[in-house]
Design a protein around this motif. Structure first.
Motif, mmCIF file in Angstrom:
data_model
loop_
_atom_site.group_PDB
_atom_site.id
_atom_site.type_symbol
_atom_site.label_atom_id
_atom_site.label_comp_id
_atom_site.label_asym_id
_atom_site.label_seq_id
_atom_site.Cartn_x
_atom_site.Cartn_y
_atom_site.Cartn_z
ATOM 1 N N UNK A 122 45.991 -9.338 11.985
ATOM 2 C CA UNK A 122 46.168 -8.181 11.628
ATOM 3 C C UNK A 122 44.590 -7.680 10.564
ATOM 4 N N UNK A 123 44.338 -6.282 11.184
ATOM 5 C CA UNK A 123 43.131 -6.533 10.053
ATOM 6 C C UNK A 123 43.040 -6.005 8.549
ATOM 7 N N UNK A 124 42.228 -6.786 8.547
ATOM 8 C CA UNK A 124 42.351 -6.528 6.311
ATOM 9 C C UNK A 124 42.012 -5.315 6.485
ATOM 10 N N UNK A 125 42.434 -4.461 5.647
ATOM 11 C CA UNK A 125 42.055 -2.918 5.177
ATOM 12 C C UNK A 125 40.379 -2.835 4.991
ATOM 13 N N UNK A 126 39.798 -2.219 5.534
ATOM 14 C CA UNK A 126 38.535 -1.974 5.961
ATOM 15 C C UNK A 126 38.286 -1.227 4.424
ATOM 16 N N UNK A 127 37.091 -1.810 4.020
ATOM 17 C CA UNK A 127 36.336 -1.305 2.744
ATOM 18 C C UNK A 127 35.688 0.320 3.143
ATOM 19 N N UNK B 281 33.779 -12.968 5.866
ATOM 20 C CA UNK B 281 35.059 -14.161 5.959
ATOM 21 C C UNK B 281 36.283 -13.928 7.697
ATOM 22 N N UNK B 282 35.133 -12.404 8.724
ATOM 23 C CA UNK B 282 36.150 -12.968 9.448
ATOM 24 C C UNK B 282 35.700 -13.491 10.640
ATOM 25 N N UNK B 283 36.046 -14.515 11.246
ATOM 26 C CA UNK B 283 35.606 -15.053 12.590
ATOM 27 C C UNK B 283 35.759 -14.629 13.789
ATOM 28 N N UNK B 284 36.481 -13.858 14.137
ATOM 29 C CA UNK B 284 36.927 -13.784 15.214
ATOM 30 C C UNK B 284 36.128 -12.409 15.473
ATOM 31 N N UNK B 285 35.735 -12.275 17.052
ATOM 32 C CA UNK B 285 34.541 -10.884 17.126
ATOM 33 C C UNK B 285 35.846 -10.095 16.975
ATOM 34 N N UNK B 286 37.079 -10.120 18.281
ATOM 35 C CA UNK B 286 37.897 -8.582 17.931
ATOM 36 C C UNK B 286 37.731 -8.076 16.620
ATOM 37 N N UNK B 287 37.958 -8.908 15.849
ATOM 38 C CA UNK B 287 38.501 -8.483 14.362
ATOM 39 C C UNK B 287 37.620 -7.651 13.228
ATOM 40 N N UNK B 288 36.253 -8.608 14.337
ATOM 41 C CA UNK B 288 34.727 -7.959 13.730
ATOM 42 C C UNK B 288 34.845 -6.888 14.406
ATOM 43 N N UNK B 289 34.796 -6.197 15.663
ATOM 44 C CA UNK B 289 34.465 -5.205 16.308
ATOM 45 C C UNK B 289 35.259 -4.055 15.539
ATOM 46 N N UNK B 290 36.570 -4.262 15.605
ATOM 47 C CA UNK B 290 38.014 -3.147 15.351
ATOM 48 C C UNK B 290 37.345 -2.928 13.622
#
Length: 218
Positions: free
Chosen positions: A205-210, A84-93
């Protein structure tokens, strides 16, 4: 005939392996891999000394299976966190934060030694083969970022190993708290700058990491 755990032979083998993994992790956290014997792992897991050889031929093979199992669990958790994350920055974080969780799992030997370093060169080679899916995820994130213009254009052949080198060598406190959060945040900023992201505009905002699923280390 040994008592079967679970409803089938496959369940029995899976549960036995998990018990061996948990026993190995506990013993290594107490005194290190080198001083632990396979017989001690079997006893701590409640598995017969001879029965354990139905699963692994030696303790190094057990360590390899343990690391592979934990890595597979981590990949599954990472894929869920990225869903569900489309932003590469959020994906890398997210990738960076999940890597920090993986390192915490693998810091089980006294002194915080990486479990991978305890394997022989041949076993390390075999383990690297299981790291291909991890590398593929990072390559996909970086490729998407470069195609969208969020990351600077740079060769993946050098960028991927450099990012992994940074994440594997970065010292992050294992205990939750301000120190751990600050260390992970600083790592995120460093890696994002390294790939050419504008960190002044990455405020999403970055979702809570699984979390890494509890299995052998639970």
């Amino acid at each position: 005939m040994p008592k079967i755990i679970g409803g089938s032979l496959s369940e029995h083998r899976e549960q036995t392996r998990n018990k061996l993994f948990a026993a190995l992790a506990t013993l290594m956290s107490e005194r290190g891999f080198d001083s632990v014997t396979l017989a001690e792992v079997a006893a701590a897991a409640g598995v017969g000394r001879t029965a354990v050889y139905n699963h692994v031929p030696d303790k190094e093979s057990l360590l390899l299976e343990f690391i592979t199992h934990e890595t597979d669990q981590w990949v599954a958790a990472l894929e869920r966190a990225l869903d569900g994350l489309d932003d590469p920055v959020l994906q890398l974080r997210t990738y960076i934060r999940q890597q920090a969780e993986l390192k915490r799992v693998f810091h089980l030997a006294p002194g915080g030694s990486e479990l991978r370093t305890l394997l022989s060169p041949d076993m390390q080679r075999r383990l690297r083969e299981h790291a291909v899916p991890v590398e593929a995820i990072l390559r996909g994130i970086l490729t998407a970022g470069m195609e969208s213009g969020v990351f600077a254009q740079q060769p993946l052949e050098t960028t991927v190993p450099l990012v992994h080198a940074c994440l594997s060598s970065r010292s992050v406190p294992e205990e939750d708290g301000p120190g751990r959060s600050a260390a992970i945040g600083a790592t995120e900023t460093f890696v994002l700058r390294a790939v050419g992201a504008d960190v002044t505009t990455t405020t999403a905002t970055l979702p809570v990491a699984a979390p890494v699923p509890e299995g052998a280390t639970g």
